[in-house]
Design an enzyme around this catalytic site. Structure first.
Site, PDB file in Angstrom:
ATOM      1  N   GLU A   1      -7.427  32.397  30.118  1.00 21.94           N
ATOM      2  CA  GLU A   1      -8.112  31.152  30.502  1.00 21.94           C
ATOM      3  C   GLU A   1      -8.392  30.995  31.989  1.00 21.94           C
ATOM      4  O   GLU A   1      -9.443  30.486  32.359  1.00 21.94           O
ATOM      5  CB  GLU A   1      -7.290  29.956  30.012  1.00 21.94           C
TER       6      GLU A   1
ATOM      7  N   PRO B   1       1.185  36.087  32.624  1.00 16.52           N
ATOM      8  CA  PRO B   1       1.178  35.299  31.394  1.00 16.52           C
ATOM      9  C   PRO B   1      -0.173  35.460  30.675  1.00 16.52           C
ATOM     10  O   PRO B   1      -1.219  35.492  31.325  1.00 16.52           O
ATOM     11  CB  PRO B   1       1.363  33.867  31.880  1.00 16.52           C
ATOM     12  N   LEU B   2      -0.116  35.566  29.342  1.00 13.19           N
ATOM     13  CA  LEU B   2      -1.357  35.783  28.588  1.00 13.19           C
ATOM     14  C   LEU B   2      -2.363  34.655  28.794  1.00 13.19           C
ATOM     15  O   LEU B   2      -3.566  34.893  28.827  1.00 13.19           O
ATOM     16  CB  LEU B   2      -1.042  35.943  27.100  1.00 13.19           C
ATOM     17  N   CYS B   3      -1.862  33.406  28.990  1.00 11.04           N
ATOM     18  CA  CYS B   3      -2.816  32.305  29.140  1.00 11.04           C
ATOM     19  C   CYS B   3      -3.594  32.432  30.451  1.00 11.04           C
ATOM     20  O   CYS B   3      -4.759  32.057  30.533  1.00 11.04           O
ATOM     21  CB  CYS B   3      -2.122  30.956  29.017  1.00 11.04           C
ATOM     22  N   THR B   4      -2.956  32.987  31.488  1.00 14.67           N
ATOM     23  CA  THR B   4      -3.686  33.230  32.737  1.00 14.67           C
ATOM     24  C   THR B   4      -4.813  34.225  32.487  1.00 14.67           C
ATOM     25  O   THR B   4      -5.955  34.017  32.917  1.00 14.67           O
ATOM     26  CB  THR B   4      -2.741  33.792  33.817  1.00 14.67           C
TER      27      THR B   4
END
Ligand SMILES: [Zn+2]
Lengths: 525, 452
Positions: free
Chosen positions: B215, B209-212
């Site tokens: 962030e 996932p891009l948020c992983t």
């Protein structure tokens, strides 16, 4: 390793690493008979960068060799087969030291058994039982690994002959991580306590690693169940519901992961039966100055489990990726790593003590080796293969009987019996059954009679083989069909790599190739 | 054909299988000393891919008595191929795999004729593939397998009872490997499941996932993908990342190291960076040899009938011991690719451009920019420009008229469709049925159809 080799071997280094490659480059492999089966086996090893090869074959190249052996061409006709195959193999990889011996393997086995002792591994192809029996003895005596490969029409076999092969890095595909959730040590418990599952910040809440969630929920569960963790199906379901109760929102990945991994809190304590068998092996009970390093480590492991480990093996120290804030994850990694290091140190201390006791240099086993062993204790594998002679004298009757009546195995076990019958036939008549078209009918009935003899010698009185398969064996007439040879040679090279790199688990039994419908089987006979 | 390929002495071993009768053989096996020569004269084999499997396949097939082989591959030789692609040498780096492989096998097996095609598989006309008796696939991509499968299945015709017409079956043998594992399978379109019937055997690659990445990175791979997918675009506006450009790879590696240091993550290496970014699948000579040998043996059995054939999916796993398993998968009844075709009901007045709209909106097809053919006639072609121009006037014509006023027939459309969230070229077979045509007309239609 030079940059060019790194690039050239990149795709295999990703499988067996620098350590495996070093073992491969140290190895010296001897091939007996360089027909297509042997040539293909060796080709795959040369491409991978095996240290040195010695090709043994006493025959000259004939026309029919060009129809099934890619390593020979028109120019080779009439020349030594060993020499020609060796030259082509050298062309594939100049880092390999390639040699050939123009002599018949049978003669070497008969007259010069010490010829085999310098090799790491001997690959014997297309040899008859009578020679293999002798070769097996020779190789066992000099601790040389032996791989047997045979292609015959649409069938064939591969088997390993050696006393014992110990694997530290068995690299199984599916293995449950050792997280000790059923029994967290103080530092891990302490860390879990610093986190609150009821934290109000939603970002923090959905980034608590599942390890911490499970420790909290397990503790809560144990409080309400007299200190026990969930065991029954119903309890495990209730445990999951308990986890669910902490979710503030159904898309919290960390809680989903906790539910998926909840079975890890109920894993049995202690060691697996496979590991128990290894630590209770006689080799570990009586280590002495002649014991291999592997068994000294097993002896130390045994002491560790009985003392510091309190029934558990050393912690592996690695954790899988999981939804988490970076800092929580890194902290967890450090806690697991620290426990691993301290377990390692305890084992190392025991190793040094044992070495001193048996009169060896206490530093003669490297720390790196010990660490690698500790990382893999749950995956240790010991493979033993009984002598070929034993298999013939005292066959595994009950296994054979089971195979004979199991539809999935009936072709393979029949081929196994028939390959042995072919060897007896060949020893009697000095040629393969079905070699000549005009003797086909006689050969079929001769082979049948011999096969009945093999059956009864194997304790399978009254069992019968399908007529169709006896016909097939005679139809093959000893033919080495290229794709069959490439398959058998391919499997042989695969097993050679596992044996040489001491990684992964080698074939345990006799692989009988079934080229008719590809339902090949490994027989434990 | 009096070349060395037909010398009986050379083929002593193979002829035992081909010239002698047996009781466990395929349907229609006619053993004879001439069988090998007959196969040599009529059988044309296409090998798709000249990589790890392809090199082995070419050798195995040439030594299984196939003197006429074509091979297609768009790739050029790299150093990292040399640990298994045994037909290539260091001095061949940069050259076409198909061309070098063909040349090497012809040098060693006299009498064999291998025609290389150094191009993309989509570049060839569909009819190119119809010239072969059997197609053997040595590929590492799902997309390429899917494409060849759809092409081979497009040749399949069904009779009026929806039974496959045997002469139109284009057999395929497909191999694949990863590390110590591999599979070989036989696909007889219409008879056994096609690649698309069991597409679930090839699950799509898991993406982070891009948020992983942005962030909460935790692993070295997260740091690498951050540099590759996020940081690259930020730093190089508009410039596309080229995985084969070592400078680009070095940049991603350096950025990944920086990010890993920032978060205290250990383990970013150049080799891992390459592996993650290029999704490198580990590969070794022995597994490729095993799987290719299985595939070549099946090709020999299918073409000659000299034994039974694999039914229909064999897996090999050498990680823990050796496990070989055969599974008989079943066809997907409503398979879009190997079935009689997705049924589409049209009015006799539906024009080609209305038909194109229907294809774009059809929930099972979602096919954009389709080119349409009917029994070899171009109804509308998107490219090349000259064909587009020639067929453009058909857009306003009723399809019913262009198809020769048949009530029901097969139409092939190729265009872009979504597969696993990715747009790729796809070939689809449709069963077009015109509404309001009396069933009584069918008999006459069938007669006309037979004249093609
Ligand atoms: Zn299908």
């Amino acid at each position: 390793m030079a940059a060019e080799s790194k690039t050239k071997y990149d795709r295999q280094l990703r499988i067996w690493g620098d350590q495996g490659q070093t073992e491969l480059e140290k190895a010296s492999v001897c091939l007996l008979n360089c027909g297509p089966t042997g040539s293909e086996a060796l080709k795959n090893l040369v491409l991978g960068g095996v240290g040195s090869i010695t090709v043994v074959d006493g025959t000259k190249v004939e026309k029919h060799d060009l129809g099934n052996n890619f390593l020979l061409d028109e120019v080779s006709l009439g020349q030594s087969k060993a020499k020609c195959v060796c030259a082509f193999l050298q062309e594939l990889n100049d880092a390999v030291k390639a040699k050939f011996v123009e002599e018949s393997p049978e003669a070497l086995i008969e007259r010069n058994p010490s010829f085999f002792s310098p090799f790491t591994l001997v690959i014997a192809t297309q040899l008859l039982e009578i020679s293999l029996l002798k070769l097996d003895k020779i190789c066992r005596q000099s601790n040389v690994m032996l791989l047997v490969a045979r292609s015959y029409g649409l069938t064939g076999l591969v088997r390993i002959c050696l006393k014992e092969h110990d694997v530290v890095e068995s690299k199984p595909e599916h293995f449950v991580d050792d997280l000790r959730l059923h029994n967290p040590w103080p530092e891990l418990k302490e860390f879990a306590k610093t986190m609150d599952l009821n934290v109000t910040d939603p970002v923090v809440h959905k980034h608590i690693p599942y390890i911490v969630i499970l420790i909290h929920v397990a503790e809560k569960w144990a409080d309400g169940h007299g200190g026990c963790l969930p065991t029954t199906r119903q309890e495990k379901k209730e445990f999951k519901d308990l986890i669910k109760g902490y979710m503030i929102n159904m898309d919290e990945e960390n809680y989903k992961e906790a539910i998926e991994s909840s079975y890890k809190v109920s894993l049995p304590h202690g060691i697996s039966s496979q590991l128990r068998q290894i630590i209770n092996d006689n080799n570990a009970a009586e280590v002495n100055s002649a014991s291999p390093d592997f068994w000294i480590l097993v002896a130390s492991l045994k002491e560790f489990i009985e003392n510091e480990g309190a029934g558990e093996p050393p912690l592996e120290g690695s954790i899988p990726d999981m939804t988490s804030l970076t800092e929580y994850y890194i902290s967890l990694q450090r806690i697991y790593q620290a426990k691993f290091e301290s377990d390692c140190l305890a084992i190392e201390h025991r190793v040094r003590t044992i070495l001193k006791r048996i009169g060896r240099d206490p530093d003669s086993i490297s720390r790196a080796f010990i660490k690698n062993f500790c990382k893999n204790t749950r995956k240790l594998t010991v493979c033993r293969y009984r002598p070929l002679e034993d298999e013939l004298i005292s066959p595994a009757i009950s296994e054979l009987q089971k195979y004979m009546t199991d539809e999935d195995f009936s072709f393979s076990v029949s081929f196994y019996i028939l390959l042995r019958a072919v060897d007896r036939f060949t020893a009697n008549y000095n040629r393969f059954p079905g070699l000549f078209d005009n003797e086909m009918e006689e050969d079929i009935s001769r082979l049948k009679t011999i096969a009945v003899g093999v059956l009864s010698d194997s304790g399978l009185h009254g069992s019968t083989l399908a007529e169709d398969l006896i016909n097939e064996m005679c139809r093959y007439g000893g033919a080495e069909i290229h794709p069959v040879a490439a398959f058998i040679g391919g499997v042989a090279s695969q097993e050679a790599i596992k044996l040489i790199t001491k990684q992964f688990v080698p074939l345990n039994g006799t692989l009988v190739f079934n080229g008719i419908d590809q339902k090949s089987q490994v027989l434990a006979v | 054909m009096a070349n060395s390929f037909s010398e009986p002495a050379r083929w002593r071993d193979l002829d035992k299988l081909l010239a002698r009768c047996g009781n466990i053989v395929g349907p229609g096996f006619e053993p004879s000393p001439q069988l090998r020569q007959e196969i040599g004269e009529f059988a044309r084999v296409l090998v798709v891919g000249a990589g790890g499997l392809g090199c082995e396949l070419l050798k195995d097939l040439a030594l299984s008595g196939f003197p006429n082989i074509d091979v297609i591959d768009m790739d050029t030789i790299e150093i990292s191929n040399l640990n298994r692609q045994f037909l290539f040498r260091l001095q061949d780096v940069g050259k076409s795999k198909a061309e070098v492989a063909a040349k090497r096998v012809m040098e060693r097996v006299s009498g064999v004729n291998i025609t290389p095609h150094f191009c993309r598989i989509e570049e060839k006309e569909i009819d190119f593939y119809n010239d072969f008796n059997i197609i053997v696939l040595g590929l590492d991509s799902i997309e390429a397998r899917s494409y060849i499968n759809s092409v081979a299945c497009s040749f399949l015709e069904y009779d009026s009872d929806d039974n496959p017409i045997p002469e139109t079956i284009k057999p395929m043998v497909d191999g694949g490997t990863e590390g110590f594992k591999g599979h070989a399978r036989v696909i007889l379109p219409g008879m056994t499941p096609c690649f698309e019937c069991n597409i679930w055997l090839f699950p799509p690659q898991i993406k982070f996932p891009l948020c992983t990445l942005a962030e909460t990175p935790r692993t070295p791979a997260h740091c690498i993908e951050y540099a590759h997918l996020i940081k690259w675009d930020e730093a190089h506006s508009g410039k596309t990342f080229e995985p084969d450009d070592p400078q680009h790879m070095q940049w991603v590696y350096t950025e990944a190291v920086k990010r890993a240091e920032l978060f205290g993550i250990a383990g970013v290496t150049y080799s891992l960076t390459q592996g993650v970014v290029k999704n490198i699948i580990p590969a070794i000579a022995s597994t490729n040899a095993i799987i290719s040998a299985s595939c070549a043996l099946e090709a020999l059995k299918i073409v000659s009938g000299c034994s039974k054939t694999l039914s229909n999916y064999m897996t090999y796993n050498g990680v823990e011991g050796t496990h070989i398993k055969v599974t008989e998968f079943v066809r997907e009844k409503d398979c879009l690719v190997c079935g009689p075709g997705t049924r589409i009901d049209l009015d006799t007045s539906t024009t080609v451009s209305q038909f194109i709209e229907i294809l774009g909106e059809h929930p099972k097809l979602l096919l954009s920019k389709p080119s349409i053919t009917h029994r070899g006639n171009n109804i509308y072609m998107q490219s090349p420009p000259i064909l587009e121009e020639m067929t453009r006037s058909n857009l306003q014509q009723p399809l019913y008229y262009l198809m020769g006023k048949v009530r029901k027939d097969t139409v092939h459309v190729s265009g872009m469709a979504e597969n696993n969230g990715k747009k790729s070229s796809s070939l689809r077979k449709l069963c077009v049925v015109f509404k309001g045509i009396a069933a009584a007309d069918v008999a006459t239609q069938m007669d006309t159809a037979g004249n093609f």
